[in-house]
Design a protein around this motif. Structure first.
Motif: not given
Length: 485
Positions: A103-109, A151-155, A159-165
């Motif tokens: 699956l693929y998505a365009e995130l803010s990163t 995508a919705t993580s506040n980190y 990498l930190d967003r992924f770990i948060d997920a």
């Protein structure tokens, strides 16, 4: 899809495979080869995503790797030195291109591609919460939940967003993630689903099984450890362990059926383990007979072990044709039934008048075993005994295995005598759970905390099962959610 194979339509299906490669020219072609080696883990669809340093490129298709990714035009349309791929078998819900991975998505990163083997057992709850907060899902896959959590993580950092997920999901997962910064491979803290790492020159490779490394000429380095994230950025490889340490519980069925026999799983040769299971089964459940016959192909190593331990000759009493297509669709039940014999047929001259022991890896609904016993009797067998190289499957799996609801599992409905009568065998026996552990070189399960996830046999689930426990909460999102591996 209707198949002519009476031995494949009643199996547990874990079957998804992932393969990723970083830092090599022609990455897409290498991934396609790796997916060929993992085709047994998922035959419904396949996909490859690449990154060329500026843009992501994806090709996803229904069907096998062959025919979709052995074309020059497809591989040329997937440029880049980083790539990941996926072969898929969906456990429930629709079969649709929108669910094919990666699956693929365009995130803010930037771009984010993900390939997943496993099952998120709280995906329905997370999905409901995410939709209420404004997320718009494009698939019915549990894997997409991870994308929205990132995508919705506040980190701040990806990498930190992924770990948060990851810290919000429960269940089983082996993941390969591609971002503009590099590749991440990880396993859930219990290591339920497999994932290994290899090297091919300077390239780093991740795969569901070691056989995929063999096929591309890579060297096995080690397994990705439970709860570990391996991050590859160019020539740099680093490892982090963001989860609290837990005792691993890898899926025991990888050794019984899922993995290819030429793979190595957690330092165990799958082929050798299956032979040891067959030998232990012969010790526990001997029977006076003339021949040991494997149910092809998954029952073969265990049947060899049973024959060697018992001293009863091993013979190929069921002959499989390798030149028949996967499907045979006919307007009539009679012709469709005859089509079954195109794929497998009894070796009548060998079987007639003999007492035979059939060795298979498992019994799920029992419909396959019934067909096999009937085939032996029609071929003139004097007695038909069935021996199963796993304990009775009495419980559903919620970790990425397509298990029928418990009410449809034969061993959940009937005792041993009832099952024997259902399949019309002269006798039926399964290896014990302790015997299965013994074949793996482990202490008896009853003596220690189980080393493996054996919930399909024992009902001992190693994680919470939020979606299952909240099964009474049926809403539109629960109806849409799909356990996809």
């Amino acid at each position: 899809m209707q198949t002519t194979n009476p031995f494949d339509d009643d199996k547990l299906r874990e079957e998804c495979g992932v393969f990723g490669v970083s830092a090599t020219d022609g990455a897409a072609a290498l991934v396609a080869l790796g997916l060929h080696a993992l085709q047994h883990r998922g035959q419904e669809a396949a996909g490859i995503t690449t990154f060329d340093g500026a843009n992501f490129h994806t090709h996803r298709a229904m069907g096998h790797v062959a025919g979709n990714f052995d074309r020059d035009d497809v591989i040329r349309a997937l440029p880049g030195t980083v790539a990941c791929g996926h072969v898929r078998y969906s456990t429930t819900g629709e079969t649709a291109l929108r669910n094919v991975q990666p699956l693929y998505a365009e995130l803010s990163t930037g771009g984010f591609a993900i390939a997943h083997n496993g099952n998120i057992s709280n995906a329905m709850r997370l999905r409901r919460e995410l939709v209420r907060r404004g997320s718009i899902f494009q698939s019915t896959s549990d894997t997409e939940t991870i994308i929205h959590l990132v995508a919705t993580s506040n980190y701040r950092t990806l990498l930190d967003r992924f770990i948060d997920a990851l810290k919000q999901i429960e269940g089983a997962y082996s993941l390969i993630v591609m971002t503009p910064e590099g590749m991440i491979a990880c396993r859930d803290p219990l290591g339920i689903r497999p994932l290994v790492m290899g090297k091919l020159g300077d390239a780093v490779i991740f795969a569901s099984e070691t056989v995929a490394l063999d096929v591309v000429g890579a060297t096995f380095v080690r397994a990705v450890e439970p709860g570990e994230l391996v991050i590859v950025q160019g020539s740099e490889i680093r490892s982090i362990r963001p989860f609290a340490p837990m005792a691993a519980r890898p899926c025991i069925f990888e050794w019984v059926y899922f993995s290819r026999p030429d793979s190595i799983v957690d330092d165990h040769s799958v082929y050798s383990v299956r032979k040891a299971i067959g030998a232990q089964l012969a010790i526990e459940s001997p029977v006076d007979a003339d021949l040991v016959i494997p149910v092809p192909d998954s029952g073969t190593p265990a049947a060899i072990g049973y024959a060697q331990q018992s001293g009863i000759p091993f013979e190929l009493g069921i002959i499989r044709s390798h030149y028949v297509g996967r499907t045979f669709i006919s307007p009539g039940d009679k012709v469709r039934h005859l089509g079954v014999k195109l794929k497998h047929n009894a070796n009548r001259a060998l079987i007639k008048g003999k007492r035979v022991i059939l060795v298979d890896d498992s019994i799920v609904r029992g419909t396959t075993s019934l067909k096999i016993v009937q085939m032996m009797r029609e071929a003139g067998a004097a007695e038909v005994h069935m021996r199963i190289a796993s304990p009775p499957t009495r419980h559903s799996c919620f970790y990425g295995v397509d298990t029928p609801e418990r009410a449809k599992l034969l061993a959940a409905k009937l005792d041993l005598g009832g099952m024997t009568g259902f399949i019309h065998a002269d006798s039926l026996n399964f290896i014990s759970i302790d015997g299965l552990y013994k074949a793996l070189g482990e202490a008896k399960r009853a003596d220690v905390r189980p080393k493996y996830c054996d919930a399909c046999f024992t009902g001992d689930y190693p994680t919470t099962l939020t979606d299952h426990d909240e099964g009474s909460e049926v809403d539109q999102f629960a109806m849409l959610a799909e356990r996809v591996i």
